[in-house]
Motif scaffolding. Structure first.
Motif, PDB file in Angstrom:
ATOM      1  N   ASP A 424       0.836  -1.210   0.000  1.00 40.94           N
ATOM      2  CA  ASP A 424       0.000   0.000   0.000  1.00 40.94           C
ATOM      3  C   ASP A 424       0.867   1.255   0.000  1.00 40.94           C
ATOM      4  N   LEU A 425       1.544   1.465  -1.112  1.00 42.39           N
ATOM      5  CA  LEU A 425       2.596   2.489  -1.176  1.00 42.39           C
ATOM      6  C   LEU A 425       2.184   3.757  -1.923  1.00 42.39           C
ATOM      7  N   HIS A 426       0.884   3.999  -2.073  1.00 45.40           N
ATOM      8  CA  HIS A 426       0.452   5.119  -2.913  1.00 45.40           C
ATOM      9  C   HIS A 426       0.801   6.487  -2.328  1.00 45.40           C
ATOM     10  N   ARG A 427       1.154   6.550  -1.034  1.00 42.89           N
ATOM     11  CA  ARG A 427       1.509   7.845  -0.435  1.00 42.89           C
ATOM     12  C   ARG A 427       3.017   8.019  -0.264  1.00 42.89           C
ATOM     13  N   SER A 428       3.796   7.136  -0.802  1.00 42.44           N
ATOM     14  CA  SER A 428       5.248   7.232  -0.643  1.00 42.44           C
ATOM     15  C   SER A 428       5.791   8.496  -1.307  1.00 42.44           C
ATOM     16  N   CYS A 429       6.761   9.109  -0.647  1.00 44.30           N
ATOM     17  CA  CYS A 429       7.364  10.334  -1.175  1.00 44.30           C
ATOM     18  C   CYS A 429       8.577  10.680  -0.318  1.00 44.30           C
ATOM     19  N   TYR A 430       9.328  11.686  -0.735  1.00 43.89           N
ATOM     20  CA  TYR A 430      10.410  12.206   0.098  1.00 43.89           C
ATOM     21  C   TYR A 430       9.803  13.126   1.164  1.00 43.89           C
ATOM     22  N   ALA A 431      10.167  12.877   2.412  1.00 41.80           N
ATOM     23  CA  ALA A 431       9.610  13.654   3.523  1.00 41.80           C
ATOM     24  C   ALA A 431      10.459  13.443   4.767  1.00 41.80           C
ATOM     25  N   ASP A 432      10.029  14.055   5.845  1.00 42.51           N
ATOM     26  CA  ASP A 432      10.657  13.879   7.158  1.00 42.51           C
ATOM     27  C   ASP A 432      10.327  12.473   7.660  1.00 42.51           C
ATOM     28  N   TYR A 433      11.332  11.726   8.101  1.00 42.06           N
ATOM     29  CA  TYR A 433      11.092  10.346   8.532  1.00 42.06           C
ATOM     30  C   TYR A 433      10.268  10.258   9.811  1.00 42.06           C
ATOM     31  N   HIS A 456       1.866  -4.856  27.029  1.00 43.44           N
ATOM     32  CA  HIS A 456       3.301  -4.703  27.303  1.00 43.44           C
ATOM     33  C   HIS A 456       4.103  -4.846  26.012  1.00 43.44           C
ATOM     34  N   ARG A 457       3.708  -5.798  25.158  1.00 43.76           N
ATOM     35  CA  ARG A 457       4.409  -5.992  23.882  1.00 43.76           C
ATOM     36  C   ARG A 457       4.249  -4.749  22.995  1.00 43.76           C
ATOM     37  N   ILE A 458       3.056  -4.165  23.002  1.00 46.85           N
ATOM     38  CA  ILE A 458       2.804  -2.953  22.224  1.00 46.85           C
ATOM     39  C   ILE A 458       3.727  -1.825  22.679  1.00 46.85           C
ATOM     40  N   THR A 459       3.848  -1.656  23.988  1.00 40.50           N
ATOM     41  CA  THR A 459       4.736  -0.619  24.531  1.00 40.50           C
ATOM     42  C   THR A 459       6.173  -0.873  24.122  1.00 40.50           C
ATOM     43  N   ASP A 460       6.599  -2.133  24.196  1.00 37.44           N
ATOM     44  CA  ASP A 460       7.978  -2.487  23.830  1.00 37.44           C
ATOM     45  C   ASP A 460       8.256  -2.191  22.358  1.00 37.44           C
ATOM     46  N   VAL A 461       7.290  -2.513  21.488  1.00 31.93           N
ATOM     47  CA  VAL A 461       7.474  -2.267  20.050  1.00 31.93           C
ATOM     48  C   VAL A 461       7.575  -0.766  19.774  1.00 31.93           C
ATOM     49  N   ALA A 462       6.716   0.029  20.410  1.00 36.77           N
ATOM     50  CA  ALA A 462       6.778   1.488  20.228  1.00 36.77           C
ATOM     51  C   ALA A 462       8.113   2.043  20.713  1.00 36.77           C
ATOM     52  N   GLU A 463       8.570   1.565  21.868  1.00 40.04           N
ATOM     53  CA  GLU A 463       9.858   2.017  22.404  1.00 40.04           C
ATOM     54  C   GLU A 463      11.006   1.623  21.479  1.00 40.04           C
ATOM     55  N   ASN A 464      10.916   0.429  20.931  1.00 39.73           N
ATOM     56  CA  ASN A 464      11.976  -0.051  20.041  1.00 39.73           C
ATOM     57  C   ASN A 464      12.066   0.803  18.779  1.00 39.73           C
ATOM     58  N   MET A 465      10.896   1.172  18.214  1.00 40.25           N
ATOM     59  CA  MET A 465      10.896   2.034  17.027  1.00 40.25           C
ATOM     60  C   MET A 465      11.482   3.406  17.360  1.00 40.25           C
ATOM     61  N   HIS A 466      11.116   3.928  18.523  1.00 42.43           N
ATOM     62  CA  HIS A 466      11.651   5.221  18.948  1.00 42.43           C
ATOM     63  C   HIS A 466      13.167   5.158  19.095  1.00 42.43           C
ATOM     64  N   ALA A 467      13.654   4.086  19.706  1.00 43.74           N
ATOM     65  CA  ALA A 467      15.098   3.944  19.910  1.00 43.74           C
ATOM     66  C   ALA A 467      15.829   3.828  18.574  1.00 43.74           C
ATOM     67  N   THR A 468      15.233   3.085  17.627  1.00 40.92           N
ATOM     68  CA  THR A 468      15.833   2.929  16.297  1.00 40.92           C
ATOM     69  C   THR A 468      15.967   4.283  15.599  1.00 40.92           C
ATOM     70  N   ALA A 469      14.873   5.042  15.603  1.00 36.02           N
ATOM     71  CA  ALA A 469      14.875   6.341  14.922  1.00 36.02           C
ATOM     72  C   ALA A 469      15.781   7.337  15.636  1.00 36.02           C
ATOM     73  N   ARG A 470      15.775   7.309  16.950  1.00 36.85           N
ATOM     74  CA  ARG A 470      16.610   8.238  17.723  1.00 36.85           C
ATOM     75  C   ARG A 470      18.102   7.971  17.472  1.00 36.85           C
ATOM     76  N   LYS A 471      18.469   6.686  17.407  1.00 34.65           N
ATOM     77  CA  LYS A 471      19.860   6.320  17.140  1.00 34.65           C
ATOM     78  C   LYS A 471      20.282   6.814  15.756  1.00 34.65           C
ATOM     79  N   PHE A 481      15.144  15.996  16.093  1.00 28.69           N
ATOM     80  CA  PHE A 481      14.306  14.817  15.814  1.00 28.69           C
ATOM     81  C   PHE A 481      13.189  14.669  16.839  1.00 28.69           C
ATOM     82  N   GLU A 482      13.525  14.752  18.120  1.00 28.02           N
ATOM     83  CA  GLU A 482      12.548  14.496  19.182  1.00 28.02           C
ATOM     84  C   GLU A 482      11.423  15.532  19.161  1.00 28.02           C
ATOM     85  N   THR A 483      11.761  16.768  18.863  1.00 25.45           N
ATOM     86  CA  THR A 483      10.740  17.818  18.801  1.00 25.45           C
ATOM     87  C   THR A 483       9.781  17.570  17.641  1.00 25.45           C
TER      88      THR A 483
END
Length: 540
Positions: A424-433, A456-471, A481-483
């Motif tokens: 479902d890639l119809h909105r793909s474009c260059y943008a802020d990640y 708990h798994r949902i929280t862990d997945v969200a935290e993991n995505m945040h950590a990936t992007a922050r790194k 980035f955080e702002t």
């Protein structure tokens, strides 16, 4: 009306959509606009898909009903009829929009608006919203009385317009011809609907003639028997998704999407872009056909599970592996597609654009100014205005190629191959990640599951995505980035409530969005690089 909750929920969604369409038409009467006309016409598939969900749910409810529940069949039939009529009403709105397109006779528009007929229809929708929640007939009679009053208004308006035709020879004949032609046209519509239903007996859903011809041609191109085609789902934008059966272990070999040519053309272009920019992550296009304003896109079936299914039902080891593979893939995509072009995040403008849809479902979220003790609280409009001004001064230092609709069900994980694909890639474009990161994180939170282990798994997945992007942000020298992510999370928390009828969950998401806005606004703009969010607390 005694209805199962899923049917009741979809009726509420359909009433909200009808009300929104009527509001747009009222605005169009006062301020003719080509853009607003197109916006009304672009929504024509949504009401139809909601109607079909209600019909399918009613059939399933009847099939699973025991003899002690016989009384509920009347409510189910009523729900089907209401859904059909609401879908017809949105069609009439769209017909009016087409007729008004390019109309320069403002006097006629003012006369139509002065009758109050559209306002009466709006009142009728609100009465229906109340009526489906009660078991008596009091509100139903109010709707009937309103309809009689509208007929009287229409008759008065018609007589007034007829007097203006007195200067024409035999105006009664002209008017009679108009009405006969209209009735004949309605007969052709009935025939068309019967035809589409007959097609639906074969393919599992009614199809417009052009769309059926498109699918027929696509199937012939690939040598596919129509009996091997089954409906899978429909999207909010009016696109239908079917699967093509085959001899593979999972039972099908390809996916066919049929709908508006503009939307499928965008998806086709985006898929091609992905193959050029980052080969292997998008599915292959097997065929593309267009006919008039419609098109059909045949895409290879990708083996594996959507990320939400992995999250909900796979083992901890499988989920951990999926997260690692997704993080690895995202970092690779971001590095490979990184561009020095700075683009504004636009999270707040997106929130503003979608807020009316949120308020149709949750009018209580129209937060005004208030007071808690001696402390004044800001209205949501004030929060958005302040955040929008601040956001404009915080562009992303670079852009990357993003998915554009990065929900969990648009990510395919193949546990056997340890590979990730995007669909479902119809909105793909260059943008802020932060666009993709915020959508992914909130799509976890909005999963409507209550058991503690999954939350708990949902929280862990969200935290993991945040950590990936922050790194990644730290490695690329992205101090704000955080702002920017805060603006994105606020937008996603608030706008996602338009898909949630669970009031507790919706309220929790809305308050989180407002809290994030309050917090990011309160932080000094001169030290945006030091802003932090309590991610675990927000997603717990």
């Amino acid at each position: 009306m005694r209805l199962p909750q899923p049917i009741r929920d979809n009726l509420q969604f359909m009433l909200a959509e009808t009300s929104s369409q009527l509001s747009n038409l009222i605005t169009l009467f006062d301020e003719p606009s080509a853009d607003l006309t197109q916006r009304i016409l672009d929504r024509r598939g949504y009401a139809y898909n909601l109607k079909m969900r209600i019909h399918d749910a009613c059939v399933n409810a009847v099939r699973n009903m025991d003899t002690s529940q016989r009384l509920e069949t009347h409510s189910l039939r009523a729900a089907e009829s209401i859904a059909t009529q609401l879908e017809r009403l949105t069609g009439l709105v769209q017909d009016c929009a087409r007729q008004l397109d390019g109309c320069k006779r403002r006097g006629i528009l003012k006369s139509l608006s002065a009758t109050g007929l559209l306002d009466d229809v709006h009142k009728g929708i609100e009465l229906i919203r109340t009526g489906i929640e009660e078991e008596g007939t009091k509100t139903a009679m109010k709707v009937s009385d309103l309809a009689v009053a509208m007929s009287s208004k229409h008759e008065s308006f018609f007589e007034g317009q007829s007097r203006d035709l007195q200067s024409i020879d035999h105006p009664d004949r002209v008017l009679t011809a108009f009405f006969v032609a209209t009735q004949l046209n309605e007969m052709s519509v009935v025939l068309r609907d019967v035809s589409e239903s007959m097609v639906g007996a074969r393919l599992g859903r009614p199809l417009q003639r052009d769309r059926f011809r498109l699918l027929e041609t696509a199937f012939e191109d690939l040598g596919i028997d129509q009996s091997n085609v089954a409906k899978v789902a429909e999207t909010n934008s009016g696109t239908n998704i079917s699967r093509i059966g085959g001899e593979h272990e999972d039972g099908f070999t390809a996916i066919v999407k049929d709908g508006e040519k503009r939307k499928l053309k965008e998806e086709r272009k985006s898929v091609k872009n992905w193959h050029e920019i980052f080969p292997g992550i998008a599915p292959q296009i097997l065929a593309y056909r267009k006919r008039g304003d419609n098109a059909a896109l045949t895409i290879e079936h990708l083996p594996g599970l959507t990320f939400d299914r992995v999250l909900m039902s796979s083992s901890d080891d499988q989920l951990k592996s999926a997260q690692q593979q997704l993080s690895k893939t995202l970092r690779a995509v971001w590095r490979e597609t990184k561009s020095d072009k700075q683009l504004p995040p636009n999270h707040m403008s997106q929130l503003r654009k979608r807020l009316s849809s949120v308020l149709e479902i949750h009018p209580e979220f129209a937060r005004g100014k208030g007071r808690i003790g001696r402390t004044r609280t800001r209205s949501l409009d004030d929060l958005m205005a302040m955040a929008e001004e601040r956001e404009a001064k915080t562009p992303a230092p670079f852009s990357v190629y993003i998915h554009g609709d990065f929900n969990l069900d648009n990510i395919i994980v193949d546990p056997a191959e340890e590979y990730v694909n995007f669909i479902d890639l119809h909105r793909s474009c260059y943008a802020d990640y932060t666009q993709d990161v915020s959508v992914f994180m909130v799509s976890n939170y909005r999963l409507q599951v209550l058991d503690q282990r999954t939350r708990h798994r949902i929280t862990d997945v969200a935290e993991n995505m945040h950590a990936t992007a922050r790194k990644f942000a730290k490695q690329q020298g992205d101090p704000t980035f955080e702002t920017r992510l805060a603006y994105g999370l606020a937008r996603s928390f608030i706008t996602s409530t338009r898909f949630i009828l669970d009031r507790e969950l919706a309220k929790s998401m809305y308050l989180r969005g407002c809290y994030i806005l309050e917090r990011v606004i309160a932080h000094p703009a001169t030290s945006a690089s030091q802003f932090r969010l309590p991610i675990r607390e927000l997603f717990s």
